[in-house]
Design a protein around this motif. Structure first.
Motif, PDB file in Angstrom:
ATOM      1  N   SER A  32       1.033  -1.032  -0.098  1.00 18.26           N
ATOM      2  CA  SER A  32       0.046   0.056   0.145  1.00 18.26           C
ATOM      3  C   SER A  32       0.969   1.124   0.046  1.00 18.26           C
ATOM      4  CB  SER A  32      -1.045   0.070   1.215  1.00 18.26           C
ATOM      5  OG  SER A  32      -1.326   1.152   1.607  1.00 18.26           O
ATOM      6  N   THR A  33       0.725   1.759  -1.134  1.00 16.30           N
ATOM      7  CA  THR A  33       1.564   3.193  -1.065  1.00 16.30           C
ATOM      8  C   THR A  33       1.173   4.177  -0.127  1.00 16.30           C
ATOM      9  OG1 THR A  33       0.220   4.028  -2.989  1.00 16.30           O
ATOM     10  CG2 THR A  33       2.383   2.967  -3.522  1.00 16.30           C
ATOM     11  N   GLY A  34      -0.247   4.324   0.321  1.00 18.54           N
ATOM     12  CA  GLY A  34      -0.611   5.090   1.111  1.00 18.54           C
ATOM     13  C   GLY A  34       0.032   4.957   2.560  1.00 18.54           C
ATOM     14  N   LEU A  37       3.826   5.681   2.449  1.00 14.92           N
ATOM     15  CA  LEU A  37       3.934   7.209   2.956  1.00 14.92           C
ATOM     16  C   LEU A  37       3.651   7.517   4.352  1.00 14.92           C
ATOM     17  CD1 LEU A  37       2.412   8.520  -0.452  1.00 14.92           C
ATOM     18  CD2 LEU A  37       4.945   8.687   0.061  1.00 14.92           C
ATOM     19  N   ARG A  38       2.539   6.998   4.973  1.00 13.37           N
ATOM     20  CA  ARG A  38       2.389   7.185   6.140  1.00 13.37           C
ATOM     21  C   ARG A  38       3.487   6.790   7.215  1.00 13.37           C
ATOM     22  NH1 ARG A  38      -2.685   6.908   4.276  1.00 13.37           N
ATOM     23  NH2 ARG A  38      -2.782   4.318   4.430  1.00 13.37           N
ATOM     24  N   GLU A  39       4.057   5.675   6.835  1.00 10.39           N
ATOM     25  CA  GLU A  39       5.413   5.227   7.915  1.00 10.39           C
ATOM     26  C   GLU A  39       6.585   6.450   7.607  1.00 10.39           C
ATOM     27  OE1 GLU A  39       6.883   1.337   6.647  1.00 10.39           O
ATOM     28  OE2 GLU A  39       4.838   0.767   7.079  1.00 10.39           O
ATOM     29  N   GLY A  58      -4.790  16.250   0.612  1.00  8.98           N
ATOM     30  CA  GLY A  58      -5.513  15.273  -0.228  1.00  8.98           C
ATOM     31  C   GLY A  58      -4.803  15.241  -1.664  1.00  8.98           C
ATOM     32  N   ASP A  59      -3.875  15.837  -1.699  1.00  6.14           N
ATOM     33  CA  ASP A  59      -3.054  15.967  -3.113  1.00  6.14           C
ATOM     34  C   ASP A  59      -2.333  14.761  -3.415  1.00  6.14           C
ATOM     35  OD1 ASP A  59      -3.983  18.239  -4.113  1.00  6.14           O
ATOM     36  OD2 ASP A  59      -2.777  19.592  -3.063  1.00  6.14           O
ATOM     37  N   LEU A  60      -1.731  14.593  -4.784  1.00  7.57           N
ATOM     38  CA  LEU A  60      -0.806  13.318  -4.993  1.00  7.57           C
ATOM     39  C   LEU A  60       0.457  13.768  -4.747  1.00  7.57           C
ATOM     40  CD1 LEU A  60      -2.723  11.874  -8.181  1.00  7.57           C
ATOM     41  CD2 LEU A  60      -2.865  11.206  -5.532  1.00  7.57           C
ATOM     42  N   ASP A  86      -2.039  -1.762  -3.866  1.00  5.08           N
ATOM     43  CA  ASP A  86      -3.232  -1.009  -3.113  1.00  5.08           C
ATOM     44  C   ASP A  86      -2.844   0.620  -3.177  1.00  5.08           C
ATOM     45  OD1 ASP A  86      -4.869   0.240  -1.529  1.00  5.08           O
ATOM     46  OD2 ASP A  86      -4.625  -1.004   0.110  1.00  5.08           O
ATOM     47  N   GLY A  87      -3.614   1.132  -4.109  1.00  2.75           N
ATOM     48  CA  GLY A  87      -3.148   2.959  -4.085  1.00  2.75           C
ATOM     49  C   GLY A  87      -2.043   3.112  -5.311  1.00  2.75           C
ATOM     50  N   TYR A  88      -1.660   2.198  -5.924  1.00  2.00           N
ATOM     51  CA  TYR A  88      -0.759   2.596  -6.858  1.00  2.00           C
ATOM     52  C   TYR A  88      -1.325   1.497  -8.056  1.00  2.00           C
ATOM     53  CZ  TYR A  88       3.744   3.671  -9.256  1.00  2.00           C
ATOM     54  OH  TYR A  88       4.484   4.424 -10.150  1.00  2.00           O
ATOM     55  N   GLY A  93       0.668   8.605 -15.805  1.00  2.00           N
ATOM     56  CA  GLY A  93       2.121   8.525 -15.596  1.00  2.00           C
ATOM     57  C   GLY A  93       2.781   7.355 -14.856  1.00  2.00           C
ATOM     58  N   GLN A  94       1.991   7.034 -13.797  1.00  2.00           N
ATOM     59  CA  GLN A  94       2.569   5.874 -12.796  1.00  2.00           C
ATOM     60  C   GLN A  94       2.139   4.696 -13.875  1.00  2.00           C
ATOM     61  OE1 GLN A  94       0.553   6.353  -9.136  1.00  2.00           O
ATOM     62  NE2 GLN A  94       1.470   8.297  -8.907  1.00  2.00           N
ATOM     63  N   VAL A  95       1.406   4.586 -14.526  1.00  2.00           N
ATOM     64  CA  VAL A  95       1.257   3.341 -15.488  1.00  2.00           C
ATOM     65  C   VAL A  95       2.385   3.152 -16.386  1.00  2.00           C
ATOM     66  CG1 VAL A  95      -0.289   2.244 -17.197  1.00  2.00           C
ATOM     67  CG2 VAL A  95      -1.317   3.216 -15.313  1.00  2.00           C
TER      68      VAL A  95
HETATM   69  P1  AMP Z   1      -4.086   6.199   0.498  1.00  2.00           P
HETATM   70  O1  AMP Z   1      -4.017   5.445   1.822  1.00  2.00           O
HETATM   71  O2  AMP Z   1      -3.896   5.314  -0.638  1.00  2.00           O
HETATM   72  O3  AMP Z   1      -5.422   7.025   0.409  1.00  2.00           O
HETATM   73  O4  AMP Z   1      -3.219   7.220   0.311  1.00  2.00           O
HETATM   74  C1  AMP Z   1      -2.988   8.517   1.214  1.00  2.00           C
HETATM   75  C2  AMP Z   1      -2.423   9.655   0.390  1.00  2.00           C
HETATM   76  O5  AMP Z   1      -0.856   9.272   0.098  1.00  2.00           O
HETATM   77  C3  AMP Z   1      -3.052  10.004  -0.734  1.00  2.00           C
HETATM   78  O6  AMP Z   1      -4.105  10.878  -0.794  1.00  2.00           O
HETATM   79  C4  AMP Z   1      -1.846  10.468  -1.566  1.00  2.00           C
HETATM   80  O7  AMP Z   1      -1.598  11.908  -1.181  1.00  2.00           O
HETATM   81  C5  AMP Z   1      -0.396   9.759  -1.195  1.00  2.00           C
HETATM   82  N1  AMP Z   1      -0.631   8.684  -2.300  1.00  2.00           N
HETATM   83  C6  AMP Z   1      -0.797   7.202  -2.019  1.00  2.00           C
HETATM   84  N2  AMP Z   1      -0.408   6.721  -3.062  1.00  2.00           N
HETATM   85  C7  AMP Z   1      -0.084   7.594  -3.985  1.00  2.00           C
HETATM   86  C8  AMP Z   1       0.177   7.358  -5.412  1.00  2.00           C
HETATM   87  N3  AMP Z   1       0.131   6.108  -5.992  1.00  2.00           N
HETATM   88  N4  AMP Z   1       0.246   8.600  -6.273  1.00  2.00           N
HETATM   89  C9  AMP Z   1       0.396   9.743  -5.491  1.00  2.00           C
HETATM   90  N5  AMP Z   1       0.184  10.148  -4.261  1.00  2.00           N
HETATM   91  C10 AMP Z   1      -0.218   8.806  -3.459  1.00  2.00           C
END
Ligand code: AMP
Length: 187
Positions: A32-34, A37-39, A58-60, A86-88, A93-95
């Motif tokens: 899970s990329t989210g 990132l949270r870690e 809420g931005d990317l 999960d989340g990627y 561009g990521q594809v």
């Molecule tokens: P999520 O837990 O997947 O909802 O991700 C939480 C936050 O992390 C998102 O609102 C984005 O800011 C960032 N994030 C997670 N995955 C991605 C991704 N694939 N590309 C860009 N930002 C991401």
């Protein structure tokens, strides 16, 4: 044989919970990329400091940053038999980055866990995560429609996408998922 799965779904579609169960069921790592990132935010790394501002709004996070993180994670030995993303990817561009780094046949199956916008909005407000302000939720849903929904057509056109109705009890939805994934993977 590999099991490389991508799970799509609006935030609040119950995606995280189902992804944990699915990854466990198929014996592949749940990436899970989210969560990653949270870690990074919790550890206060340079990436975390940069990502926090974007996540709170809420931005990317930019594609090139995400590409580096995911590429490194998928190269780990536990990801050799497959993985569940999960989340990627979340943008075209990521594809493209996945095609570049993993080759044209980079995934076995993409699954769209479909839950209507009004249902997910209610759930997200209820879960009360720190980055779940009303404005951030609205922004994330907007970006999903704008940037991520077009990916469904992309995978659909390549006959790599299955749609799952994500409304129902956790067990019902999980059962639906396994049935459809098994059928699509020819298990
Ligand atoms: P999520 O837990 O997947 O909802 O991700 C939480 C936050 O992390 C998102 O609102 C984005 O800011 C960032 N994030 C997670 N995955 C991605 C991704 N694939 N590309 C860009 N930002 C991401």
């Amino acid at each position: 044989m590999t099991t490389r799965l991508i799970v799509f779904g609006r935030q609040g579609a119950g995606k995280g919970t189902q992804c944990v169960r699915l990854a466990d069921h198929y014996g592949i790592p749940h990436i899970s990329t989210g969560d990653m990132l949270r870690e990074a935010v919790a550890e206060g790394t340079e990436l975390g400091l940069r990502a926090k501002v974007l996540m709170d709004a809420g931005d990317l996070v930019p594609d090139d940053v995400m590409e580096g993180i995911v590429d490194e994670r998928l190269a780990k030995p536990d990801a050799e038999p497959g993985w569940l993303l999960d989340g990627y990817p979340r943008t075209l561009g990521q594809v493209e980055a996945m095609r570049r780094n993993l080759g044209e046949a980079f995934v076995d199956l993409a699954v769209n866990l479909d839950v209507p916008v009004d249902v997910v909005t209610g759930r997200m407000v209820a879960r009360g995560r720190a980055d779940d302000t009303e404005e951030a939720i609205r922004r994330r849903l907007e970006l999903y429609e704008e940037q991520t929904a077009p990916l469904l057509s992309w995978f659909g056109q390549r006959e790599r996408l299955v749609e799952i109705d994500g409304v129902g009890t956790e067990d019902d939805v999980f059962e639906r998922l396994v049935k459809v994934v098994d059928a699509a993977l020819g298990a």
